[in-house]
Design a protein around this motif. Structure first.
Motif, short mmCIF file in Angstrom:
data_model
loop_
_atom_site.label_atom_id
_atom_site.label_comp_id
_atom_site.label_asym_id
_atom_site.label_seq_id
_atom_site.Cartn_x
_atom_site.Cartn_y
_atom_site.Cartn_z
N ARG A 48 0.82 -1.21 0.00
CA ARG A 48 0.00 0.00 0.00
C ARG A 48 0.86 1.26 0.00
N THR A 49 1.96 1.25 0.73
CA THR A 49 2.76 2.46 0.92
C THR A 49 3.68 2.75 -0.25
N PHE A 50 4.40 1.73 -0.72
CA PHE A 50 5.43 1.96 -1.73
C PHE A 50 5.01 1.52 -3.14
N LEU A 51 4.19 0.49 -3.23
CA LEU A 51 3.77 0.01 -4.55
C LEU A 51 2.41 0.56 -4.96
N LYS A 52 1.79 1.33 -4.06
CA LYS A 52 0.48 1.93 -4.32
C LYS A 52 -0.54 0.87 -4.73
N PHE A 53 -0.49 -0.26 -4.03
CA PHE A 53 -1.36 -1.39 -4.33
C PHE A 53 -2.82 -1.03 -4.10
N SER A 54 -3.65 -1.28 -5.10
CA SER A 54 -5.08 -1.03 -4.98
C SER A 54 -5.80 -1.90 -6.00
N ILE A 55 -6.88 -2.55 -5.57
CA ILE A 55 -7.64 -3.40 -6.48
C ILE A 55 -9.11 -3.06 -6.38
N PRO A 56 -9.85 -3.13 -7.51
CA PRO A 56 -11.29 -2.88 -7.44
C PRO A 56 -12.02 -4.02 -6.75
N PHE A 57 -11.65 -5.26 -7.08
CA PHE A 57 -12.24 -6.45 -6.50
C PHE A 57 -11.19 -7.55 -6.48
N MET A 58 -11.41 -8.58 -5.65
CA MET A 58 -10.45 -9.68 -5.60
C MET A 58 -11.07 -11.02 -5.94
N SER A 59 -12.40 -11.14 -5.93
CA SER A 59 -13.03 -12.43 -6.20
C SER A 59 -13.54 -12.50 -7.64
N PRO A 60 -13.39 -13.65 -8.30
CA PRO A 60 -13.82 -13.78 -9.69
C PRO A 60 -15.27 -13.41 -9.96
N PRO A 61 -16.26 -13.74 -9.10
CA PRO A 61 -17.63 -13.31 -9.42
C PRO A 61 -17.76 -11.81 -9.58
N ASN A 62 -17.08 -11.05 -8.73
CA ASN A 62 -17.13 -9.59 -8.86
C ASN A 62 -16.32 -9.10 -10.05
N LEU A 63 -15.24 -9.80 -10.36
CA LEU A 63 -14.41 -9.40 -11.49
C LEU A 63 -15.10 -9.65 -12.84
N VAL A 64 -16.00 -10.63 -12.88
CA VAL A 64 -16.72 -10.92 -14.13
C VAL A 64 -17.50 -9.70 -14.57
N VAL A 65 -18.20 -9.07 -13.64
CA VAL A 65 -19.07 -7.94 -13.97
C VAL A 65 -18.51 -6.61 -13.48
N MET A 66 -17.34 -6.67 -12.79
CA MET A 66 -16.68 -5.49 -12.26
C MET A 66 -17.61 -4.66 -11.37
N ARG A 67 -18.36 -5.36 -10.52
CA ARG A 67 -19.15 -4.71 -9.49
C ARG A 67 -19.34 -5.68 -8.33
N SER A 68 -19.74 -5.15 -7.19
CA SER A 68 -19.82 -5.96 -5.98
C SER A 68 -21.08 -6.81 -5.96
N ILE A 69 -20.89 -8.13 -6.05
CA ILE A 69 -21.98 -9.09 -5.94
C ILE A 69 -21.84 -9.87 -4.64
N VAL A 70 -20.64 -10.38 -4.39
CA VAL A 70 -20.38 -11.10 -3.14
C VAL A 70 -19.56 -10.21 -2.22
N PRO A 71 -19.80 -10.27 -0.91
CA PRO A 71 -19.03 -9.42 0.02
C PRO A 71 -17.57 -9.85 0.08
N GLU A 72 -16.67 -8.87 0.05
CA GLU A 72 -15.24 -9.12 0.13
C GLU A 72 -14.67 -8.42 1.36
N LEU A 73 -13.89 -9.15 2.13
CA LEU A 73 -13.25 -8.59 3.33
C LEU A 73 -11.75 -8.78 3.19
N LEU A 74 -11.04 -7.68 2.97
CA LEU A 74 -9.61 -7.73 2.71
C LEU A 74 -8.82 -7.16 3.89
#
Length: 402
Positions: A335-361
């Motif tokens: 987070r600090t040096f690589l500026k890591f950021s992701i919209p979603f991490m689970s394939p169901p959400n990545l398919v439609v690029m919106r939140s369908i299943v709850p993700e806790l990171l």
């Protein structure tokens, strides 16, 4: 043909690919020799393994350190084989660090060998390094993408890409129904069954399993308490008032002498620490090997780490709570040096690029948050809404896939 992949999910994808290649090769009158880095599933599908890589994968910087030497050893063996017996085709499956090394080696020393990248690393989600994306494009003759966004990303970066859909769509067509799965496992139709999927990597035993098992302990206590209160109310001729109930469960759905949690074993090496933890946390749980599809199909809910299994559950219309954690120092560095950021991490959400299943990171992946999301998904209203969304994802994916 040489295929290179790693970890449990890569072994599964490699095995599905090998089975399809063998079928089509036989139909075309071709005899295929497949040599690979992978696991037991790929070997059973017909590959000759140069090294087993299912247990030497990791996510994170510090987490990868114990696997550096084992990976280099396997890589050296593979490169020696490729020098001595150059294949007609190389297929790389995910497994970014090791496969970038093999791909670069091939372009440098065996440029005549075509390289196909099937299921590219998820640089299209969290492209931390433009260098990695550039290397993937430059060393690959053809990319076979499984997500629409993945295909678009690499086309924009100059790669030759074909979108082939996700192999799990085909695999899940042979999954048992809920009724068949429950009959196989001995789960009564009205019994609540929750799948726990905490680990397919060694690091996940350390960082994920304690969190999910503590959540399971709290969830078990609350569900048992709810059942007891419901029985008392019914014996008095009273029902729980709607305002008092935070969730609604079907009656008689929890048996004190039956497993509440079902844990499919990803690797036999993890059986002892998982079974030990089940005892330590006092869970009504059963650890099962070789019946992952049955457990997923039978479940009312899954509490699962992020990964391929999320899409398997979505294709089965099983509600799920997804979580993930790495070493806190690794996450801070990212987070600090690589500026890591992701919209979603689970394939169901990545398919439609919106939140369908709850993700806790990371810091959100606490037992309390997992319990809260789980109880909401066990309630009829929230459960129905997610199942409708998962049905939408499945139909969209299958229609595009076909």
């Amino acid at each position: 043909m040489f295929i290179s992949t790693g970890e449990v999910s890569g072994d599964l994808q490699g095995a599905l690919l090998i089975e399809a290649l063998k079928r089509q090769g036989t139909a075309a009158g071709l005899e295929l020799e497949i040599v690979a880095l992978g696991g037991n599933q790929m070997a059973q599908a017909g590959a000759k393994l140069l090294g087993n890589t299912t247990s030497i994968g990791s996510v994170g910087i510090l987490e990868s350190l114990p696997f550096v030497l084992p990976t280099l050893k396997v890589q050296g063996r593979a490169k020696q084989y490729l020098r001595q017996q150059p294949p007609d085709l190389v297929v790389l499956i995910d497994y970014m660090g090791p496969n970038l090394s093999i791909g670069s080696f091939l372009k440098r020393e065996l440029p005549q060998v075509p390289v196909v990248y099937y299921i590219a690393p998820q640089e299209w989600v969290w492209s931390i390094s433009k260098r990695n994306t550039r290397m993937i494009v430059e060393m690959t003759d053809r990319m076979l993408a499984i997500f629409p966004e993945e295909a678009r990303y690499f086309v924009e970066k100059g790669a030759s890409v074909s979108w082939v859909g996700h192999p799990l769509v085909d695999r899940m067509e042979s999954s048992p129904s809920r009724e068949e799965a429950r009959a196989t496992l001995g789960i009564a139709p009205e019994q609540t069954a929750i799948a726990l999927l905490p680990a397919s990597r060694q690091q996940e035993i350390k960082y994920l399993m304690p969190v999910v098992f503590e959540a399971a302990k709290q969830l078990q206590s609350q569900l048992l308490d709810t059942k007891q209160r419901s029985q008392v109310s019914q014996s008095k001729g009273e029902g729980l008032r709607e305002s008092q109930a935070t969730f609604t469960l079907p009656p008689s759905n929890l048996q004190a002498d039956s497993p509440l949690f079902w844990i499919p074993l990803s690797l036999e090496a993890y059986r002892h620490p998982i079974e030990e933890a089940v005892q330590r946390y006092g869970l009504q749980a059963k650890v099962v090997a070789g019946q992952t599809k049955e457990i997923l199909a039978a479940a009312d809910l899954a509490i699962t780490k992020s990964g391929t299994v999320n899409l398997e559950l979505a294709l089965l219309d099983v509600p799920q709570v997804v979580f993930y954690r790495v070493n806190p120092f690794t996450y801070w560095l990212a987070r600090t040096f690589l500026k890591f950021s992701i919209p979603f991490m689970s394939p169901p959400n990545l398919v439609v690029m919106r939140s369908i299943v709850p993700e806790l990171l990371q810091e959100q992946a606490t037992p309390e948050n997992i319990v809260r999301e789980s109880l909401e998904l066990l309630s009829e209203n929230r459960r129905l809404k997610q199942k409708i969304c998962l049905f939408y994802i499945t139909k969209r994916y299958i229609s595009q896939h076909s």
